[in-house]
Design an enzyme around this catalytic site. Structure first.
Site, PDB file in Angstrom:
ATOM      1  N   CYS A  75       0.362  -0.956  -0.277  1.00  0.00           N
ATOM      2  CA  CYS A  75      -0.191   0.112  -0.081  1.00  0.00           C
ATOM      3  C   CYS A  75       0.892   1.271  -0.013  1.00  0.00           C
ATOM      4  CB  CYS A  75      -0.930   0.282   1.587  1.00  0.00           C
ATOM      5  SG  CYS A  75      -1.833  -1.644   1.582  1.00  0.00           S
ATOM      6  N   ASP A 308      -3.228   0.488  -5.496  1.00  0.00           N
ATOM      7  CA  ASP A 308      -2.103   1.198  -5.437  1.00  0.00           C
ATOM      8  C   ASP A 308      -1.235  -0.851  -6.312  1.00  0.00           C
ATOM      9  OD1 ASP A 308      -3.309  -0.373  -3.311  1.00  0.00           O
ATOM     10  OD2 ASP A 308      -3.071  -0.018  -1.861  1.00  0.00           O
TER      11      ASP A 308
END
Length: 523
Positions: A75, A308
């Site tokens: 992330c 992401d």
């Protein structure tokens, strides 16, 4: 009376008229960034397994990048690359705890400085200092010679019924707020606007039963979203035998609690629930698009959908990300807007760092130096004024966090995916021909030494990977040592509460000895 009417009309026009007449010289920009969305679902044949009507809408009216990749399959480092436009090793965004400094200049900052009304909502997750203690300690100590049982076993969880639509409530709240902002603020602005909405879905949910330090290993959805999945198309991925796995994959499989037995029913259930979670995320994208359409803003707005990183969803005997395999590293990237081509599929390998220069060029803002990416407009613009030779034709991804016991570098060029670890000698590298081996089960690095040599030379020209790996190794030791010594007498109590594989009642001493040996001589 008539004079009063015209005075009132002129006042109304001067006060409100500009709000209804947007500055059309520069388009609005809306980016929706999902979490853990497998990019292969945005085009065929992956798109057939689950109904994603709004992604399909973008695909039909905009351009789809068929080979878009994260610059780091986790992330915070991934988002740091997207927001900064720089590779991970340049910003030293090594893990979910160490990313960009709070004062880093993002492309949204530049849009605001250049006259855009801006709004960032939902999951941002690109600055240093976030995520759990467990997550950062596991990243720091990945080189210590013992295994960590890091995650809960992946499971699926059914909730609600056919009327249960809003499962990820936080995401829906943020989506509602984004839609409201479009209707109440953006629609009445005399500036072009830029909106960013970050979603958590389809990231698996935290497994509450495993305690406060547990990771996200629960794939949760309702019958409503599961009805969007073509269950007969949900596949059971092929797995290599444990003995034949690459050493880093073996480590990752163990720390992700996937080394045990799974039935075909369990695997298909996890994958079906994951696809259902993707369908819920797609509906949030749809709500934003609907708000733009209803306010008559869509025709002058560039809409970007991406993620992401991906989600392995039991491919390669793993879930989560933290891997360079396609399920983890391949992200969706669809762009639709005025002056851009419709129904286009772009084969060019691209990555998230390309979004920074792309957004600036959309907004007619001068290019920024020291960016790692390249504008994507030459591939998708109806204008012929761009040079399509600008992008180098390769993408770089790297990973330095938890669940993998070595720094990892991936170079994608043409049909080849070259994966290299640490200094390039141990663990051994991997080479996959994605044209012939879409499942990435056949490492052909020894069959094509010429290809490996060429790709390795290219990789070295992009990043000094032995030096970067050494820097990460040094950082991990120093960061852990500082954290450990800062706890003083509380260290054993804190460390025992993390998700370690060891039986702490018996093995604290062995752990301490391993840590002390590992830390020896760092200063």
């Amino acid at each position: 009376m008539e004079k009063m009417f015209w005075v009132s009309f002129i006042f109304f026009f001067l006060y409100f008229g500009q709000s209804f007449c947007q500055n059309v010289s520069r388009p609005n920009i809306v980016m929706v960034m999902s979490d853990a969305f497998d990019g292969r679902l945005s085009f065929d044949p992956g798109s057939k397994v689950v109904e994603l009507p709004y992604i399909n809408y973008l695909r039909q009216l905009g351009s789809t990048f068929l080979n878009a990749y994260t610059n780091s399959p986790i992330c915070c480092p991934s988002r740091a690359a997207m927001w900064s436009g720089q590779f991970v090793h340049l910003t030293q965004s090594w893990n979910n705890y160490k990313c960009l400094e709070a004062n880093a200049t993002t492309w949204m900052d530049l849009l605001e400085k250049n006259g855009y009304l801006t709004k960032m909502m939902g999951k941002l997750d690109f600055t240093s200092g976030s995520h759990s203690v467990s997550n950062r300690v596991e990243a720091w100590t990945r080189d210590v010679p013992f295994l960590l049982a890091q995650e809960g076993r992946p499971v699926s969880q059914l909730v609600g019924n056919m009327s249960t639509v809003k499962i990820m409530k936080k995401d829906w709240q943020n989506t509602d707020q984004a839609s409201l902002w479009i209707r109440q603020r953006a629609a009445f602005s005399n500036q072009p606007f830029a909106l960013y909405l970050g979603l958590n879905l389809p990231h698996p949910y935290k497994t509450e039963s495993l305690g406060p330090s547990a990771g996200g290993s629960t794939f949760r959805s309702s019958p409503y979203w599961l009805s969007k999945v073509s269950h007969e198309l949900v596949s059971v991925p092929k797995w290599l035998p444990m003995a034949a796995m690459h050493p880093v994959d073996y480590y990752s499989t163990f720390t992700k609690n996937c080394s045990g037995d799974f039935t075909e029913e369990e695997i298909k259930s996890i994958r079906a629930f994951y696809y259902a979670m993707c369908a819920e995320a797609d509906a949030m994208l749809g709500q934003v698009i609907s708000a733009l359409r209803e306010t008559k803003l869509l025709s002058n707005t560039v809409v970007i959908f991406t993620a992401d990183h991906g989600e392995l969803a039991m491919e390669h005997r793993q879930f989560y990300k933290m891997s360079m395999y396609e399920g983890s590293s391949h992200v969706p990237l669809l762009i639709m807007g005025p002056g851009l081509m419709s129904g286009l599929q772009v084969n060019q390998p691209v990555s998230l760092v390309d979004l920074y220069p792309t957004v600036l060029e959309i907004a007619a803002i001068s290019a920024v130096s020291n960016l790692s990416g390249y504008s994507l407009l030459p591939f998708i613009s109806k204008s012929t004024s761009f040079s399509k030779k600008q992008h180098p034709g390769w993408v770089l991804s790297e990973y330095h966090g938890c669940n993998a016991n070595a720094s990892t570098f991936m170079l994608r060029s043409s049909q080849w995916k070259y994966i290299l670890y640490s200094d390039g000698t141990s663990p051994p590298p991997q080479l996959f021909d994605l044209t012939l081996d879409k499942e990435e089960l056949h490492n052909v690095v020894h069959k094509f030494p010429g290809v490996q040599s060429r790709l390795d030379s290219l990789l070295r020209s992009i990043v000094d990977y032995p030096r970067v790996s050494s820097s990460v190794h040094s950082y991990n030791k120093k960061a852990f040592a500082k954290w450990r010594w800062g706890l003083g007498k509380n260290y054993n109590r804190v460390i025992a509460g993390l998700r370690w594989h060891l039986d702490w009642q018996k093995d604290v001493l062995a752990h301490e000895e391993a840590i002390d040996t590992w830390l020896n001589g760092i200063f």
